[in-house]
Design a protein around this motif. Structure first.
Motif, mmCIF file in Angstrom:
data_model
loop_
_atom_site.group_PDB
_atom_site.id
_atom_site.type_symbol
_atom_site.label_atom_id
_atom_site.label_comp_id
_atom_site.label_asym_id
_atom_site.label_seq_id
_atom_site.Cartn_x
_atom_site.Cartn_y
_atom_site.Cartn_z
ATOM 1 N N THR A 6 0.961 -1.209 -0.014
ATOM 2 C CA THR A 6 -0.048 -0.048 -0.069
ATOM 3 C C THR A 6 0.860 1.219 0.015
ATOM 4 O OG1 THR A 6 -0.298 0.132 2.564
ATOM 5 C CG2 THR A 6 -1.919 -1.040 1.124
ATOM 6 N N THR A 12 -4.961 11.759 -11.677
ATOM 7 C CA THR A 12 -4.241 11.311 -12.578
ATOM 8 C C THR A 12 -4.839 11.475 -14.030
ATOM 9 O OG1 THR A 12 -5.863 9.474 -12.256
ATOM 10 C CG2 THR A 12 -3.678 9.348 -11.104
ATOM 11 N N LYS A 24 -4.165 9.826 -18.177
ATOM 12 C CA LYS A 24 -3.451 8.756 -19.062
ATOM 13 C C LYS A 24 -3.490 9.103 -20.371
ATOM 14 C CE LYS A 24 -3.426 4.286 -18.499
ATOM 15 N NZ LYS A 24 -3.860 2.887 -18.484
ATOM 16 N N VAL A 69 -8.427 7.987 -13.810
ATOM 17 C CA VAL A 69 -8.117 6.662 -13.996
ATOM 18 C C VAL A 69 -6.887 6.295 -13.255
ATOM 19 C CG1 VAL A 69 -9.202 6.611 -16.199
ATOM 20 C CG2 VAL A 69 -7.003 6.849 -16.311
ATOM 21 N N ASN A 70 -6.783 4.903 -13.039
ATOM 22 C CA ASN A 70 -5.426 4.403 -12.787
ATOM 23 C C ASN A 70 -4.370 4.431 -13.627
ATOM 24 O OD1 ASN A 70 -6.802 3.518 -10.215
ATOM 25 N ND2 ASN A 70 -7.110 1.369 -11.079
ATOM 26 N N THR A 97 -0.283 4.109 -14.729
ATOM 27 C CA THR A 97 0.967 3.001 -14.394
ATOM 28 C C THR A 97 2.315 3.805 -14.690
ATOM 29 O OG1 THR A 97 -0.294 1.258 -14.791
ATOM 30 C CG2 THR A 97 1.830 1.010 -14.883
ATOM 31 N N MET A 131 1.380 1.366 -9.723
ATOM 32 C CA MET A 131 -0.013 1.886 -9.830
ATOM 33 C C MET A 131 -0.406 3.115 -9.118
ATOM 34 S SD MET A 131 -3.016 1.140 -11.538
ATOM 35 C CE MET A 131 -3.110 -0.343 -11.938
ATOM 36 N N ARG A 175 -3.332 5.615 -7.951
ATOM 37 C CA ARG A 175 -4.575 5.751 -8.282
ATOM 38 C C ARG A 175 -5.187 7.045 -7.901
ATOM 39 N NH1 ARG A 175 -2.849 1.472 -6.071
ATOM 40 N NH2 ARG A 175 -3.472 -0.480 -6.336
ATOM 41 N N PRO A 176 -6.307 7.574 -8.607
ATOM 42 C CA PRO A 176 -6.809 8.960 -8.078
ATOM 43 C C PRO A 176 -6.977 9.159 -6.388
ATOM 44 C CG PRO A 176 -7.926 8.096 -9.795
ATOM 45 C CD PRO A 176 -7.369 7.179 -9.499
ATOM 46 N N ASP A 181 -4.614 8.853 -4.285
ATOM 47 C CA ASP A 181 -3.209 8.312 -3.768
ATOM 48 C C ASP A 181 -2.468 9.386 -3.386
ATOM 49 O OD1 ASP A 181 -3.726 5.681 -3.799
ATOM 50 O OD2 ASP A 181 -2.167 5.264 -5.516
ATOM 51 N N GLN A 230 -1.375 4.659 -0.476
ATOM 52 C CA GLN A 230 -3.049 4.678 -0.694
ATOM 53 C C GLN A 230 -3.448 5.543 0.433
ATOM 54 O OE1 GLN A 230 -4.300 0.759 -1.043
ATOM 55 N NE2 GLN A 230 -3.028 -0.040 -2.990
#
Length: 164
Positions: free
Chosen positions: A20, A43, A45, A134-135, A137, A142, A144-145, A147, A160
């Protein structure tokens, strides 16, 4: 907020084991006047197209960190001096680009922190193609929004949860 990524790793070894809390690989160059920055991730992409980057940075940053999954492209700059100044004006804490930036001298004059793989003089396309919230990379990690991102001279952490 003052922090040390080394101290955060030491204090949260259990989270590193659980996954985490993760450390981005040491492949990023540092730009901007703020060598350390942290905040919740927003995030994107995108691939060689920075329209959504500009759209995000036009919004109030509220101390957040824009994380741009540019697919690791080394063929154009996704953030330049104008966008870095926009991020500073709108109070973003920092920007991480899994790709390139441009206008290094202008970036280094801005009062925010940036991490990117390299500099590249070519500008990106402007088609508006990509995804927000979105997640992402980033160098195999990874994000995540929401984090928490912690970046300093020793590295970049992705958690996290907010760390103390």
């Amino acid at each position: 907020m003052r922090f040390s990524s080394c101290d955060l790793c030491d204090a949260h070894e259990d989270l590193l084991v659980l996954g985490t809390l993760q450390v981005l690989p040491p492949v990023f160059q540092s730009y901007g006047q703020s060598r350390a920055f942290c905040g919740p991730a927003v995030t994107l992409k995108v691939f060689e197209d920075n329209v959504l980057v500009r759209a995000a940075l036009e919004q109030p940053g509220q101390g957040r960190v824009l994380v741009v999954d540019g697919g690791g492209s080394l063929r154009c700059g996704m953030v330049g001096g104008n966008l870095a100044k926009l991020a500073e004006t709108n109070r973003w804490s920092g920007i991480i680009v899994f790709g390139c930036v441009r206008d290094a001298e202008e970036l280094n004059a801005c009062g925010i922190g940036l991490r990117a793989l390299a500099v590249h003089p070519r500008r990106s396309a402007r088609k508006g193609v990509g995804e927000t919230g979105v997640n992402a990379t980033i160098a195999g990690v990874m994000v995540r929004p929401g984090d928490w991102i912690y970046a300093d001279a020793d590295g970049v952490l992705v958690s996290q949860e907010r760390l103390s």
